[in-house]
Design a protein around this motif. Structure first.
Motif, PDB file in Angstrom:
ATOM      1  N   PHE A   1      -8.050 -20.297  64.763  1.00 34.66           N
ATOM      2  CA  PHE A   1      -9.391 -19.716  64.622  1.00 34.66           C
ATOM      3  C   PHE A   1      -9.344 -18.189  64.506  1.00 34.66           C
ATOM      4  CE2 PHE A   1     -10.232 -23.879  66.411  1.00 34.66           C
ATOM      5  CZ  PHE A   1     -11.218 -24.327  65.538  1.00 34.66           C
ATOM      6  N   GLN A   2      -8.125 -17.630  64.424  1.00 32.60           N
ATOM      7  CA  GLN A   2      -7.993 -16.185  64.290  1.00 32.60           C
ATOM      8  C   GLN A   2      -8.545 -15.719  62.935  1.00 32.60           C
ATOM      9  OE1 GLN A   2      -4.024 -14.557  66.098  1.00 32.60           O
ATOM     10  NE2 GLN A   2      -3.583 -16.472  65.045  1.00 32.60           N
ATOM     11  N   GLY A   3      -8.826 -14.426  62.853  1.00 35.30           N
ATOM     12  CA  GLY A   3      -9.160 -13.805  61.565  1.00 35.30           C
ATOM     13  C   GLY A   3     -10.578 -14.036  61.097  1.00 35.30           C
ATOM     14  N   ARG A   4     -11.457 -14.483  62.016  1.00 30.99           N
ATOM     15  CA  ARG A   4     -12.874 -14.706  61.650  1.00 30.99           C
ATOM     16  C   ARG A   4     -13.807 -13.790  62.432  1.00 30.99           C
ATOM     17  NH1 ARG A   4     -13.202 -21.332  61.778  1.00 30.99           N
ATOM     18  NH2 ARG A   4     -11.091 -21.725  61.013  1.00 30.99           N
TER      19      ARG A   4
ATOM     20  N   VAL B   1     -13.283 -13.054  68.285  1.00 28.23           N
ATOM     21  CA  VAL B   1     -13.074 -12.344  69.558  1.00 28.23           C
ATOM     22  C   VAL B   1     -13.783 -10.988  69.544  1.00 28.23           C
ATOM     23  CG1 VAL B   1     -11.361 -11.358  71.128  1.00 28.23           C
ATOM     24  CG2 VAL B   1     -11.028 -13.644  70.195  1.00 28.23           C
ATOM     25  N   THR B   2     -13.862 -10.354  68.381  1.00 31.23           N
ATOM     26  CA  THR B   2     -14.651  -9.112  68.304  1.00 31.23           C
ATOM     27  C   THR B   2     -16.102  -9.403  68.709  1.00 31.23           C
ATOM     28  OG1 THR B   2     -13.250  -8.218  66.563  1.00 31.23           O
ATOM     29  CG2 THR B   2     -15.447  -7.273  66.760  1.00 31.23           C
ATOM     30  N   ALA B   3     -16.667 -10.479  68.184  1.00 30.53           N
ATOM     31  CA  ALA B   3     -18.057 -10.835  68.518  1.00 30.53           C
ATOM     32  C   ALA B   3     -18.179 -11.221  69.987  1.00 30.53           C
ATOM     33  CB  ALA B   3     -18.519 -11.983  67.622  1.00 30.53           C
TER      34      ALA B   3
ATOM     35  N   LYS C   1     -10.494  -0.957  68.813  1.00 33.16           N
ATOM     36  CA  LYS C   1     -10.667   0.078  67.770  1.00 33.16           C
ATOM     37  C   LYS C   1     -11.882  -0.250  66.907  1.00 33.16           C
ATOM     38  CE  LYS C   1      -5.726   1.016  67.250  1.00 33.16           C
ATOM     39  NZ  LYS C   1      -4.558   0.609  66.455  1.00 33.16           N
ATOM     40  N   ARG C   2     -11.979  -1.537  66.493  1.00 35.44           N
ATOM     41  CA  ARG C   2     -13.103  -1.976  65.645  1.00 35.44           C
ATOM     42  C   ARG C   2     -14.440  -1.796  66.361  1.00 35.44           C
ATOM     43  NH1 ARG C   2     -11.311  -6.996  64.997  1.00 35.44           N
ATOM     44  NH2 ARG C   2     -10.017  -6.476  63.233  1.00 35.44           N
ATOM     45  N   LEU C   3     -14.406  -1.920  67.691  1.00 31.78           N
ATOM     46  CA  LEU C   3     -15.649  -1.813  68.467  1.00 31.78           C
ATOM     47  C   LEU C   3     -15.974  -0.370  68.845  1.00 31.78           C
ATOM     48  CD1 LEU C   3     -15.107  -4.934  70.762  1.00 31.78           C
ATOM     49  CD2 LEU C   3     -16.960  -4.642  69.089  1.00 31.78           C
TER      50      LEU C   3
HETATM   51  C1  LIG Z   1      -5.690 -11.024  69.583  1.00 34.85           C
HETATM   52  C2  LIG Z   1      -6.630 -12.184  69.288  1.00 34.85           C
HETATM   53  C3  LIG Z   1      -7.541 -12.399  70.461  1.00 34.85           C
HETATM   54  C4  LIG Z   1      -7.449 -11.842  68.023  1.00 34.85           C
HETATM   55  O1  LIG Z   1      -8.461 -12.846  67.812  1.00 34.85           O
HETATM   56  P1  LIG Z   1      -9.382 -12.808  66.482  1.00 34.85           P
HETATM   57  O2  LIG Z   1     -10.632 -13.557  66.721  1.00 34.85           O
HETATM   58  O3  LIG Z   1      -8.566 -13.169  65.305  1.00 34.85           O
HETATM   59  O4  LIG Z   1      -9.687 -11.276  66.430  1.00 34.85           O
HETATM   60  P2  LIG Z   1     -10.956 -10.594  65.782  1.00 34.85           P
HETATM   61  O5  LIG Z   1     -12.171 -11.023  66.410  1.00 34.85           O
HETATM   62  O6  LIG Z   1     -10.790  -9.162  65.855  1.00 34.85           O
HETATM   63  O7  LIG Z   1     -10.830 -10.991  64.279  1.00 34.85           O
HETATM   64  C5  LIG Z   1     -10.418  -9.966  63.412  1.00 34.85           C
HETATM   65  C6  LIG Z   1     -10.011 -10.552  62.101  1.00 34.85           C
HETATM   66  O8  LIG Z   1     -11.104 -11.303  61.601  1.00 34.85           O
HETATM   67  C7  LIG Z   1     -11.539 -10.744  60.360  1.00 34.85           C
HETATM   68  N1  LIG Z   1     -12.969 -10.874  60.336  1.00 34.85           N
HETATM   69  C8  LIG Z   1     -13.628 -11.784  59.596  1.00 34.85           C
HETATM   70  N2  LIG Z   1     -14.932 -11.681  59.821  1.00 34.85           N
HETATM   71  C9  LIG Z   1     -15.106 -10.694  60.735  1.00 34.85           C
HETATM   72  C10 LIG Z   1     -16.233 -10.122  61.351  1.00 34.85           C
HETATM   73  N3  LIG Z   1     -17.465 -10.554  61.091  1.00 34.85           N
HETATM   74  N4  LIG Z   1     -16.039  -9.141  62.274  1.00 34.85           N
HETATM   75  C11 LIG Z   1     -14.811  -8.698  62.554  1.00 34.85           C
HETATM   76  N5  LIG Z   1     -13.697  -9.204  61.988  1.00 34.85           N
HETATM   77  C12 LIG Z   1     -13.854 -10.185  61.065  1.00 34.85           C
HETATM   78  C13 LIG Z   1     -11.019  -9.323  60.374  1.00 34.85           C
HETATM   79  O9  LIG Z   1     -10.853  -8.833  59.071  1.00 34.85           O
HETATM   80  C14 LIG Z   1      -9.706  -9.507  61.087  1.00 34.85           C
HETATM   81  O10 LIG Z   1      -8.761 -10.075  60.220  1.00 34.85           O
HETATM   82  P3  LIG Z   1      -7.264  -9.512  60.141  1.00 34.85           P
HETATM   83  O11 LIG Z   1      -6.626  -9.779  61.505  1.00 34.85           O
HETATM   84  O12 LIG Z   1      -6.658 -10.298  59.049  1.00 34.85           O
HETATM   85  O13 LIG Z   1      -7.414  -8.048  59.881  1.00 34.85           O
HETATM   86  C15 LIG Z   1      -5.836 -13.480  68.989  1.00 34.85           C
HETATM   87  O14 LIG Z   1      -4.909 -13.206  67.966  1.00 34.85           O
HETATM   88  C16 LIG Z   1      -5.074 -14.006  70.210  1.00 34.85           C
HETATM   89  O15 LIG Z   1      -5.633 -14.711  71.024  1.00 34.85           O
HETATM   90  N6  LIG Z   1      -3.780 -13.682  70.330  1.00 34.85           N
HETATM   91  C17 LIG Z   1      -2.921 -14.196  71.376  1.00 34.85           C
HETATM   92  C18 LIG Z   1      -3.380 -13.800  72.778  1.00 34.85           C
HETATM   93  C19 LIG Z   1      -3.560 -12.319  72.908  1.00 34.85           C
HETATM   94  O16 LIG Z   1      -2.829 -11.530  72.343  1.00 34.85           O
HETATM   95  N7  LIG Z   1      -4.571 -11.932  73.705  1.00 34.85           N
HETATM   96  C20 LIG Z   1      -4.875 -10.538  73.936  1.00 34.85           C
HETATM   97  C21 LIG Z   1      -4.025  -9.973  75.009  1.00 34.85           C
HETATM   98  S1  LIG Z   1      -4.417  -8.247  75.264  1.00 34.85           S
END
Ligand SMILES: CC(C)(COP(=O)(O)OP(=O)(O)OC[C@H]1O[C@@H](n2cnc3c(N)ncnc32)[C@H](O)[C@@H]1OP(=O)(O)O)[C@@H](O)C(=O)NCCC(=O)NCCS
Length: 179
Positions: free
Chosen positions: A103-106, A109-111, A145-147
């Motif tokens: 579910f990454q990349g959507r 987690v930012t939301a 950073k994005r936030l």
């Molecule tokens: C780190 C982690 C939480 C990221 O989760 P995620 O939901 O993919 O992260 P985001 O919410 O920031 O998503 C960003 C990606 O979604 C994309 N995206 C799509 N729609 C988006 C939107 N509306 N808003 C923001 N980003 C969007 C961005 O372009 C970005 O893609 P990219 O990574 O290819 O640049 C996840 O990879 C994870 O759980 N990793 C393992 C555990 C971990 O590291 N936890 C953190 C410990 S500090």
């Protein structure tokens, strides 16, 4: 009860004891991916370990010291976001999170972070929210950073994960700078 829709079909809901088996199943399936950055994964070997985590998170919530919420897509658990213990003396808190790999990349987690940060500033009236990420964890560092969080510095070898000491980047947002 903390509950919030963060994207269409995706919401945050407080973790409850009855969710332990489902949360554990996701952690177990995602073990290789999660253990790279999260120190608790290797020690989570059975449903009871997850149950203990949820029980302590519920006690934390009852004591008004923060919470842990599941990230749900419909009825499917896809991740967890939560706070460390709120520091009421200094009115600050740290957020942590993980998401199932597929579910990454959507932007989920930012939301999710946005919702928890809103809650921290609007409901708890905190002054400061921190996110700590390992220097090598680019996907996680991209979230604060994005936030619009400010990078404040690196704590050298501040976490021991899988036998490696990790440098930890500290990002922070102040209430007056949010939105
Ligand atoms: C780190 C982690 C939480 C990221 O989760 P995620 O939901 O993919 O992260 P985001 O919410 O920031 O998503 C960003 C990606 O979604 C994309 N995206 C799509 N729609 C988006 C939107 N509306 N808003 C923001 N980003 C969007 C961005 O372009 C970005 O893609 P990219 O990574 O290819 O640049 C996840 O990879 C994870 O759980 N990793 C393992 C555990 C971990 O590291 N936890 C953190 C410990 S500090």
């Amino acid at each position: 009860m903390f509950q919030k829709t963060i994207q269409e079909g995706v919401c945050l809901r407080l973790l409850e004891e009855r969710h332990a088996a489902e949360v554990f199943a996701v952690v177990d399936r995602e073990r290789a991916y999660l253990r790279e950055w999260l120190p608790w994964v290797d020690g989570t070997t059975k449903v009871d370990d997850t149950l203990t985590f949820i029980q302590s998170a519920l006690q934390q919530y009852a004591a008004n010291e923060g919470f842990s919420a599941g990230i749900w897509r419909g009825d499917q658990l896809i991740g967890v976001i939560g706070t460390h213990k709120i520091d009421w003396l200094y009115r600050k808190v740290e957020i942590g999170y993980w998401l199932a790999s597929n579910f990454q990349g959507r932007g989920i987690v930012t939301a999710a972070c946005r919702a928890v940060i809103d809650h921290a500033f609007a409901q708890w009236k905190l002054n400061r929210v921190e996110i700590h990420c390992a220097s090598g964890n680019a996907k996680s560092c991209a979230i604060p950073k994005r936030l619009g969080f400010q990078f404040e510095g690196t704590q050298r070898e501040a976490q021991l994960v899988n036998g490696r000491y990790l440098d930890i980047q500290v990002y922070a947002m102040l209430a007056r700078d949010w939105k």
